[in-house]
Scaffold this motif. Structure first.
Motif, PDB file in Angstrom:
ATOM      1  N   ALA A  34     -18.995  79.436  20.581  1.00 43.34           N
ATOM      2  CA  ALA A  34     -19.165  77.983  20.506  1.00 43.34           C
ATOM      3  C   ALA A  34     -19.808  77.417  21.768  1.00 43.34           C
ATOM      4  CB  ALA A  34     -17.819  77.315  20.253  1.00 43.34           C
ATOM      5  N   GLN A  35     -19.671  78.109  22.894  1.00 42.36           N
ATOM      6  CA  GLN A  35     -20.295  77.650  24.135  1.00 42.36           C
ATOM      7  C   GLN A  35     -21.818  77.676  24.063  1.00 42.36           C
ATOM      8  OE1 GLN A  35     -18.821  79.659  27.625  1.00 42.36           O
ATOM      9  NE2 GLN A  35     -16.725  78.974  27.303  1.00 42.36           N
ATOM     10  N   ASN A  36     -22.354  78.372  23.067  1.00 38.71           N
ATOM     11  CA  ASN A  36     -23.802  78.452  22.914  1.00 38.71           C
ATOM     12  C   ASN A  36     -24.383  77.284  22.118  1.00 38.71           C
ATOM     13  OD1 ASN A  36     -24.683  81.284  24.011  1.00 38.71           O
ATOM     14  ND2 ASN A  36     -22.800  81.660  22.886  1.00 38.71           N
ATOM     15  N   LEU A  37     -23.525  76.360  21.681  1.00 39.68           N
ATOM     16  CA  LEU A  37     -23.979  75.178  20.956  1.00 39.68           C
ATOM     17  C   LEU A  37     -24.399  74.086  21.935  1.00 39.68           C
ATOM     18  CD1 LEU A  37     -21.162  74.879  18.266  1.00 39.68           C
ATOM     19  CD2 LEU A  37     -23.519  75.602  17.839  1.00 39.68           C
ATOM     20  N   SER A  38     -25.392  73.311  21.531  1.00 44.05           N
ATOM     21  CA  SER A  38     -25.797  72.168  22.355  1.00 44.05           C
ATOM     22  C   SER A  38     -24.713  71.092  22.323  1.00 44.05           C
ATOM     23  CB  SER A  38     -27.118  71.582  21.847  1.00 44.05           C
ATOM     24  OG  SER A  38     -26.957  71.086  20.514  1.00 44.05           O
ATOM     25  N   ILE A  39     -24.680  70.274  23.364  1.00 45.05           N
ATOM     26  CA  ILE A  39     -23.747  69.147  23.423  1.00 45.05           C
ATOM     27  C   ILE A  39     -24.562  67.865  23.262  1.00 45.05           C
ATOM     28  CG2 ILE A  39     -22.088  67.902  24.854  1.00 45.05           C
ATOM     29  CD1 ILE A  39     -21.412  70.562  26.195  1.00 45.05           C
ATOM     30  N   GLU A  40     -24.301  67.150  22.196  1.00 42.56           N
ATOM     31  CA  GLU A  40     -25.068  65.935  21.889  1.00 42.56           C
ATOM     32  C   GLU A  40     -24.255  64.689  22.219  1.00 42.56           C
ATOM     33  OE1 GLU A  40     -28.092  66.378  21.149  1.00 42.56           O
ATOM     34  OE2 GLU A  40     -28.065  68.492  20.593  1.00 42.56           O
ATOM     35  N   ASN A  45     -22.621  62.347  15.477  1.00 41.05           N
ATOM     36  CA  ASN A  45     -23.197  62.717  14.181  1.00 41.05           C
ATOM     37  C   ASN A  45     -24.590  63.346  14.295  1.00 41.05           C
ATOM     38  OD1 ASN A  45     -24.505  60.429  15.020  1.00 41.05           O
ATOM     39  ND2 ASN A  45     -24.496  59.403  13.011  1.00 41.05           N
ATOM     40  N   LYS A  46     -25.038  63.592  15.532  1.00 40.88           N
ATOM     41  CA  LYS A  46     -26.357  64.192  15.728  1.00 40.88           C
ATOM     42  C   LYS A  46     -26.282  65.709  15.527  1.00 40.88           C
ATOM     43  CE  LYS A  46     -30.295  64.338  18.907  1.00 40.88           C
ATOM     44  NZ  LYS A  46     -30.824  63.947  20.235  1.00 40.88           N
ATOM     45  N   PRO A  47     -27.239  66.309  14.812  1.00 34.51           N
ATOM     46  CA  PRO A  47     -27.224  67.763  14.586  1.00 34.51           C
ATOM     47  C   PRO A  47     -27.320  68.540  15.900  1.00 34.51           C
ATOM     48  CG  PRO A  47     -28.756  66.704  13.075  1.00 34.51           C
ATOM     49  CD  PRO A  47     -28.345  65.667  14.084  1.00 34.51           C
ATOM     50  N   VAL A  48     -26.635  69.663  15.942  1.00 33.29           N
ATOM     51  CA  VAL A  48     -26.673  70.523  17.129  1.00 33.29           C
ATOM     52  C   VAL A  48     -27.640  71.678  16.897  1.00 33.29           C
ATOM     53  CG1 VAL A  48     -24.344  69.992  17.913  1.00 33.29           C
ATOM     54  CG2 VAL A  48     -24.702  71.868  16.296  1.00 33.29           C
ATOM     55  N   HIS A  49     -27.908  72.415  17.956  1.00 32.46           N
ATOM     56  CA  HIS A  49     -28.728  73.609  17.879  1.00 32.46           C
ATOM     57  C   HIS A  49     -28.170  74.645  18.841  1.00 32.46           C
ATOM     58  CE1 HIS A  49     -30.395  71.247  21.234  1.00 32.46           C
ATOM     59  NE2 HIS A  49     -30.665  72.420  21.782  1.00 32.46           N
ATOM     60  N   TRP A  50     -28.618  75.875  18.700  1.00 34.91           N
ATOM     61  CA  TRP A  50     -28.225  76.915  19.648  1.00 34.91           C
ATOM     62  C   TRP A  50     -28.990  76.707  20.953  1.00 34.91           C
ATOM     63  CZ3 TRP A  50     -24.034  79.243  18.239  1.00 34.91           C
ATOM     64  CH2 TRP A  50     -23.789  79.573  16.907  1.00 34.91           C
ATOM     65  N   VAL A  51     -28.287  76.605  22.070  1.00 38.91           N
ATOM     66  CA  VAL A  51     -28.935  76.482  23.373  1.00 38.91           C
ATOM     67  C   VAL A  51     -29.493  77.839  23.796  1.00 38.91           C
ATOM     68  CG1 VAL A  51     -28.599  75.922  25.806  1.00 38.91           C
ATOM     69  CG2 VAL A  51     -27.455  74.568  24.057  1.00 38.91           C
ATOM     70  N   SER A  52     -28.694  78.879  23.609  1.00 41.17           N
ATOM     71  CA  SER A  52     -29.144  80.227  23.932  1.00 41.17           C
ATOM     72  C   SER A  52     -30.143  80.711  22.886  1.00 41.17           C
ATOM     73  CB  SER A  52     -27.945  81.183  23.970  1.00 41.17           C
ATOM     74  OG  SER A  52     -27.011  80.786  24.941  1.00 41.17           O
TER      75      SER A  52
END
Length: 293
Positions: free
Chosen positions: A188-194, A198-205
């Protein structure tokens, strides 16, 4: 070098830049630095609580480094140990550092071992957390990678998080790994923080890049030895069985007194038993410093 919002894709492997969070030592007179090198799917912040232990932060400026394709460091299609070792060497050079202490877990431990073999003059001591320098692609060692393969196969089948909010993506991840919450938190730490809920997230890594390089991550090639006695091993008693001769292929002068096996810890030894891990690290740093005075 400092934290950035995201990594940049690099075509040239030698142009990959590593991002870090540098925690300054609590002692003004401190001049020594330690690089924390995380495992696959992790990030530098995995070590934040360890680095902030008062005995550790008082003796070192702590660099919590994101390896290539991880966190917000740069992305590249390839991820071999020679490349990752060179990334760290370039980071040290650009930081103006000619001598550092290395601490690495799992993949990061193998990177540390490779640096010790290839660039021994850069290292004043190495602390390896549960990272035997062996090629886990060999048939006799396949059993030790089975748990990691299961985790990765689940992730590979569920990489598409298009349109998911952070809450939805977190729920999906923790449902996948409900039998192992620590793994769920790691991924879960690899998810973006928005900013907006309600904004979609993406993989940061670079998840595709990491998963396509797992044979490289499991591999290891001995390219020399590190002759110093300033090598320290911390293993989980419920992880890989410790074999002195395996480590001595890279560290021929490794002392048994510098090996600590934490009985009730597994592979993520610093997460399972943080207090005991910190005690050992602090003791090792004291030993490194006593010989350099």
């Amino acid at each position: 070098f400092s934290r950035r919002a995201f990594g940049t894709y690099r075509f040239d492997t030698s142009e990959v830049k590593l991002s870090s969070n540098i925690l300054k030592s609590k002692k003004k007179e401190c001049e020594k630095h330690m690089f924390f090198l995380h495992g696959v799917l992790g990030s530098g912040r995995n070590f934040r609580s360890i680095a902030l232990d008062h005995k550790i932060i008082s003796s070192r400026h702590c660099h919590l480094i994101d390896m290539r394709n991880h966190g917000v460091s740069d992305h590249h299609d390839s991820m071999t140990y020679p490349e990752m070792a060179d990334d760290v060497r370039r980071y040290a050079e650009k930081s103006g550092l000619s001598k550092v202490t290395l601490l690495g877990h799992s993949m990061g431990g193998k990177v540390a071992s490779y640096i010790c073999m290839k660039y021994p003059d850069l290292v004043d001591g190495a602390i390896i957390l549960d990272a035997p320098p062996v090629d886990l692609n060999n048939k006799e060692d396949l059993k030790y990678r089975s748990g990691t393969v299961t985790v990765l196969e689940k992730l590979r089948a569920n990489l598409n998080i298009t349109g998911m909010t952070r809450r939805e993506a977190m729920k999906m991840i923790f449902n996948l790994y409900k039998e192992n919450k620590a793994v769920g938190h790691l991924i879960a730490q690899n998810l973006s923080i928005e900013k907006k809920e309600n904004k979609p997230v993406h993989w940061v890594s670079n998840m595709h890049g990491i998963l396509s390089n797992m044979d490289n991550v499991f591999s290891f090639e001995n390219v020399g030895t590190y002759e110093s006695e300033k090598v320290y091993i911390i293993c989980g008693g419920k992880s890989y069985p410790f074999e002195m001769e395996v480590y001595q292929k890279v560290y021929p002068n490794l002392l048994m007194n510098n090996v600590k096996i934490i009985k009730k810890a597994a592979h993520w030894v610093h997460a399972d038993k943080p207090k005991k891990t910190c005690e050992h690290i602090a003791s090792f740093l004291k030993d490194i410093d006593s010989s350099s005075q």
